[in-house]
Design a protein around this motif. Structure first.
Motif, PDB file in Angstrom:
ATOM      1  N   ASN A  66       0.829  -1.209   0.000  1.00  9.93           N
ATOM      2  CA  ASN A  66       0.000   0.000   0.000  1.00  9.93           C
ATOM      3  C   ASN A  66       0.861   1.257   0.000  1.00  9.93           C
ATOM      4  OD1 ASN A  66      -2.329  -1.524  -0.009  1.00  9.93           O
ATOM      5  ND2 ASN A  66      -2.556  -1.472   2.209  1.00  9.93           N
ATOM      6  N   ALA A  67       1.906   1.277   0.810  1.00 11.25           N
ATOM      7  CA  ALA A  67       2.787   2.453   0.879  1.00 11.25           C
ATOM      8  C   ALA A  67       3.517   2.676  -0.442  1.00 11.25           C
ATOM      9  CB  ALA A  67       3.788   2.294   2.018  1.00 11.25           C
ATOM     10  N   LEU A  68       4.005   1.607  -1.055  1.00 11.77           N
ATOM     11  CA  LEU A  68       4.708   1.741  -2.331  1.00 11.77           C
ATOM     12  C   LEU A  68       3.761   2.194  -3.443  1.00 11.77           C
ATOM     13  CD1 LEU A  68       7.022  -1.401  -2.218  1.00 11.77           C
ATOM     14  CD2 LEU A  68       7.712   0.999  -2.042  1.00 11.77           C
ATOM     15  N   PHE A  69       2.522   1.703  -3.424  1.00 12.46           N
ATOM     16  CA  PHE A  69       1.561   2.121  -4.446  1.00 12.46           C
ATOM     17  C   PHE A  69       1.153   3.578  -4.243  1.00 12.46           C
ATOM     18  CE2 PHE A  69      -2.849   1.810  -6.377  1.00 12.46           C
ATOM     19  CZ  PHE A  69      -2.378   1.884  -7.671  1.00 12.46           C
ATOM     20  N   LEU A  70       0.967   3.984  -3.001  1.00  7.58           N
ATOM     21  CA  LEU A  70       0.649   5.389  -2.731  1.00  7.58           C
ATOM     22  C   LEU A  70       1.787   6.301  -3.178  1.00  7.58           C
ATOM     23  CD1 LEU A  70      -1.410   7.329  -1.551  1.00  7.58           C
ATOM     24  CD2 LEU A  70      -0.336   7.012   0.663  1.00  7.58           C
ATOM     25  N   ALA A 118     -10.907  11.055 -11.415  1.00  6.97           N
ATOM     26  CA  ALA A 118      -9.683  10.377 -11.863  1.00  6.97           C
ATOM     27  C   ALA A 118      -9.221   9.369 -10.819  1.00  6.97           C
ATOM     28  CB  ALA A 118      -8.586  11.398 -12.142  1.00  6.97           C
ATOM     29  N   ALA A 119      -9.287   9.745  -9.545  1.00  3.57           N
ATOM     30  CA  ALA A 119      -8.911   8.824  -8.473  1.00  3.57           C
ATOM     31  C   ALA A 119      -9.881   7.644  -8.402  1.00  3.57           C
ATOM     32  CB  ALA A 119      -8.861   9.566  -7.143  1.00  3.57           C
ATOM     33  N   LEU A 120     -11.161   7.901  -8.625  1.00  8.13           N
ATOM     34  CA  LEU A 120     -12.139   6.811  -8.634  1.00  8.13           C
ATOM     35  C   LEU A 120     -11.912   5.872  -9.821  1.00  8.13           C
ATOM     36  CD1 LEU A 120     -15.398   8.631  -7.511  1.00  8.13           C
ATOM     37  CD2 LEU A 120     -14.040   6.974  -6.217  1.00  8.13           C
ATOM     38  N   ALA A 121     -11.523   6.425 -10.953  1.00  6.57           N
ATOM     39  CA  ALA A 121     -11.187   5.581 -12.104  1.00  6.57           C
ATOM     40  C   ALA A 121      -9.980   4.711 -11.782  1.00  6.57           C
ATOM     41  CB  ALA A 121     -10.909   6.447 -13.332  1.00  6.57           C
ATOM     42  N   LEU A 122      -8.983   5.283 -11.108  1.00  2.00           N
ATOM     43  CA  LEU A 122      -7.822   4.518 -10.674  1.00  2.00           C
ATOM     44  C   LEU A 122      -8.264   3.369  -9.778  1.00  2.00           C
ATOM     45  CD1 LEU A 122      -4.395   5.617  -9.587  1.00  2.00           C
ATOM     46  CD2 LEU A 122      -5.773   4.548  -7.849  1.00  2.00           C
ATOM     47  N   LEU A 123      -9.133   3.649  -8.808  1.00  2.00           N
ATOM     48  CA  LEU A 123      -9.592   2.603  -7.892  1.00  2.00           C
ATOM     49  C   LEU A 123     -10.426   1.540  -8.603  1.00  2.00           C
ATOM     50  CD1 LEU A 123     -10.493   4.738  -4.754  1.00  2.00           C
ATOM     51  CD2 LEU A 123      -8.542   3.199  -5.062  1.00  2.00           C
ATOM     52  N   VAL A 159     -10.222   0.566 -11.806  1.00  2.00           N
ATOM     53  CA  VAL A 159      -9.340  -0.283 -12.613  1.00  2.00           C
ATOM     54  C   VAL A 159      -8.492  -1.163 -11.702  1.00  2.00           C
ATOM     55  CG1 VAL A 159      -7.422  -0.278 -14.260  1.00  2.00           C
ATOM     56  CG2 VAL A 159      -9.319   1.310 -14.549  1.00  2.00           C
ATOM     57  N   PHE A 160      -8.032  -0.618 -10.586  1.00  2.00           N
ATOM     58  CA  PHE A 160      -7.261  -1.405  -9.623  1.00  2.00           C
ATOM     59  C   PHE A 160      -8.100  -2.565  -9.089  1.00  2.00           C
ATOM     60  CE2 PHE A 160      -5.682  -2.193  -5.286  1.00  2.00           C
ATOM     61  CZ  PHE A 160      -4.376  -2.548  -5.591  1.00  2.00           C
ATOM     62  N   ALA A 161      -9.361  -2.293  -8.741  1.00  2.00           N
ATOM     63  CA  ALA A 161     -10.243  -3.347  -8.235  1.00  2.00           C
ATOM     64  C   ALA A 161     -10.504  -4.405  -9.306  1.00  2.00           C
ATOM     65  CB  ALA A 161     -11.563  -2.735  -7.755  1.00  2.00           C
ATOM     66  N   ALA A 162     -10.619  -3.991 -10.553  1.00  2.00           N
ATOM     67  CA  ALA A 162     -10.815  -4.955 -11.640  1.00  2.00           C
ATOM     68  C   ALA A 162      -9.590  -5.862 -11.786  1.00  2.00           C
ATOM     69  CB  ALA A 162     -11.088  -4.223 -12.951  1.00  2.00           C
ATOM     70  N   GLY A 163      -8.407  -5.300 -11.642  1.00  2.00           N
ATOM     71  CA  GLY A 163      -7.187  -6.106 -11.699  1.00  2.00           C
ATOM     72  C   GLY A 163      -7.087  -7.073 -10.540  1.00  2.00           C
ATOM     73  N   GLN A 164      -7.460  -6.622  -9.350  1.00  2.00           N
ATOM     74  CA  GLN A 164      -7.467  -7.503  -8.184  1.00  2.00           C
ATOM     75  C   GLN A 164      -8.472  -8.637  -8.382  1.00  2.00           C
ATOM     76  OE1 GLN A 164      -5.633  -7.434  -5.344  1.00  2.00           O
ATOM     77  NE2 GLN A 164      -4.470  -5.617  -5.880  1.00  2.00           N
ATOM     78  N   THR A 165      -9.632  -8.302  -8.930  1.00  2.00           N
ATOM     79  CA  THR A 165     -10.658  -9.313  -9.162  1.00  2.00           C
ATOM     80  C   THR A 165     -10.203 -10.340 -10.193  1.00  2.00           C
ATOM     81  OG1 THR A 165     -12.367  -7.688  -8.635  1.00  2.00           O
ATOM     82  CG2 THR A 165     -13.070  -9.648  -9.843  1.00  2.00           C
ATOM     83  N   ALA A 166      -9.571  -9.883 -11.251  1.00  2.00           N
ATOM     84  CA  ALA A 166      -9.057 -10.803 -12.271  1.00  2.00           C
ATOM     85  C   ALA A 166      -8.022 -11.751 -11.673  1.00  2.00           C
ATOM     86  CB  ALA A 166      -8.462 -10.021 -13.439  1.00  2.00           C
ATOM     87  N   ALA A 167      -7.136 -11.235 -10.829  1.00  2.00           N
ATOM     88  CA  ALA A 167      -6.129 -12.085 -10.188  1.00  2.00           C
ATOM     89  C   ALA A 167      -6.786 -13.071  -9.224  1.00  2.00           C
ATOM     90  CB  ALA A 167      -5.106 -11.230  -9.461  1.00  2.00           C
ATOM     91  N   TYR A 168      -7.823 -12.619  -8.528  1.00  2.00           N
ATOM     92  CA  TYR A 168      -8.542 -13.521  -7.612  1.00  2.00           C
ATOM     93  C   TYR A 168      -9.194 -14.659  -8.392  1.00  2.00           C
ATOM     94  CZ  TYR A 168     -12.271 -15.326  -4.698  1.00  2.00           C
ATOM     95  OH  TYR A 168     -13.120 -16.158  -4.028  1.00  2.00           O
ATOM     96  N   VAL A 204      -0.354  -1.231 -12.904  1.00  2.00           N
ATOM     97  CA  VAL A 204       0.121  -0.483 -14.078  1.00  2.00           C
ATOM     98  C   VAL A 204      -1.035   0.171 -14.831  1.00  2.00           C
ATOM     99  CG1 VAL A 204       1.283  -0.688 -16.310  1.00  2.00           C
ATOM    100  CG2 VAL A 204       2.222  -1.835 -14.311  1.00  2.00           C
ATOM    101  N   LEU A 205      -2.082  -0.582 -15.126  1.00  2.00           N
ATOM    102  CA  LEU A 205      -3.186  -0.007 -15.896  1.00  2.00           C
ATOM    103  C   LEU A 205      -3.921   1.076 -15.107  1.00  2.00           C
ATOM    104  CD1 LEU A 205      -4.595  -0.126 -18.609  1.00  2.00           C
ATOM    105  CD2 LEU A 205      -6.147  -1.834 -17.658  1.00  2.00           C
ATOM    106  N   SER A 206      -4.072   0.894 -13.801  1.00  2.00           N
ATOM    107  CA  SER A 206      -4.762   1.928 -13.012  1.00  2.00           C
ATOM    108  C   SER A 206      -3.947   3.214 -12.966  1.00  2.00           C
ATOM    109  CB  SER A 206      -5.053   1.421 -11.598  1.00  2.00           C
ATOM    110  OG  SER A 206      -3.864   1.215 -10.874  1.00  2.00           O
ATOM    111  N   LEU A 207      -2.643   3.114 -12.817  1.00  2.00           N
ATOM    112  CA  LEU A 207      -1.808   4.317 -12.830  1.00  2.00           C
ATOM    113  C   LEU A 207      -1.770   4.964 -14.211  1.00  2.00           C
ATOM    114  CD1 LEU A 207       1.327   3.724 -10.594  1.00  2.00           C
ATOM    115  CD2 LEU A 207      -0.420   5.466 -10.379  1.00  2.00           C
ATOM    116  N   THR A 208      -1.830   4.153 -15.243  1.00  3.46           N
ATOM    117  CA  THR A 208      -1.873   4.694 -16.600  1.00  3.46           C
ATOM    118  C   THR A 208      -3.145   5.508 -16.820  1.00  3.46           C
ATOM    119  OG1 THR A 208      -0.572   2.830 -17.426  1.00  3.46           O
ATOM    120  CG2 THR A 208      -1.852   4.079 -19.044  1.00  3.46           C
TER     121      THR A 208
END
Length: 163
Positions: free
Chosen positions: A45-49, A92-97, A99-108, A140-144
């Motif tokens: 979390n700290a590194l991503f922030l 923009a921050a909500l879009a980041l979150l 996309v991040f949640a979608a990536g977490q879900t795909a990995a799950y 990566v995609l969420s930060l992009t």
């Protein structure tokens, strides 16, 4: 081309996250010491922030647009967006979150279909597949997406008028 440079900026900003993700003991509870797993979450979390905060500077260095988006002015431009166009910046921050949640879900879902730990033994190839999915689609995609939206919101600095 701008999308590719934003992706490269996100990869550069999240390299410490990737290093941590590739160590199973830090990110997978069944892979070893639970104490290390307890440390891995806050570190991720700290590194991503930190990556979210520093991504404008990295993108400004890789894809400059003089004078408002260079390595030295991108942070100030991002701050100006957050001060003057707060609702768009929040989106923009909500879009980041999202996309991040979608990536977490795909990995799950990948982890459910092909678990990394079978009969108490870690299969690193399966673990690696899950972590690469979460890294590429989540981090990566969420930060992009965030970088491209914030960059689109930057308005040129107003020129001082004559008095």
């Amino acid at each position: 081309m701008r999308f590719l440079r934003a992706v490269l900026s996100a990869v550069a900003a999240t390299l410490p996250v990737l290093v941590l993700l590739l160590i199973p003991q830090f990110v997978h509870g069944g892979a070893g010491n639970p104490g290390l797993t307890a440390l891995g979450g806050p570190w991720l979390n700290a590194l991503f922030l930190a990556a979210i905060i520093l991504i404008p500077r990295v993108n400004g260095a890789l894809d400059p647009q003089v004078p408002d988006w260079t390595s030295s002015t991108a942070m100030a431009s991002t701050t100006r967006v957050w001060r003057t166009r707060i609702w768009f910046a929040i989106l923009a921050a909500l879009a980041l979150l999202a996309v991040f949640a979608a990536g977490q879900t795909a990995a799950y879902l990948l982890g459910v279909a092909s678990p990394a730990i079978v009969d108490g033994e870690l299969h690193y190839g399966r673990f690696l597949a899950q972590e690469v999915v979460v890294y590429l689609l989540g981090y990566v995609l969420s930060l992009t997406v965030y970088t491209l939206i914030i960059r689109a919101l930057v308005r040129p600095e107003p020129k001082p008028g004559k008095r």
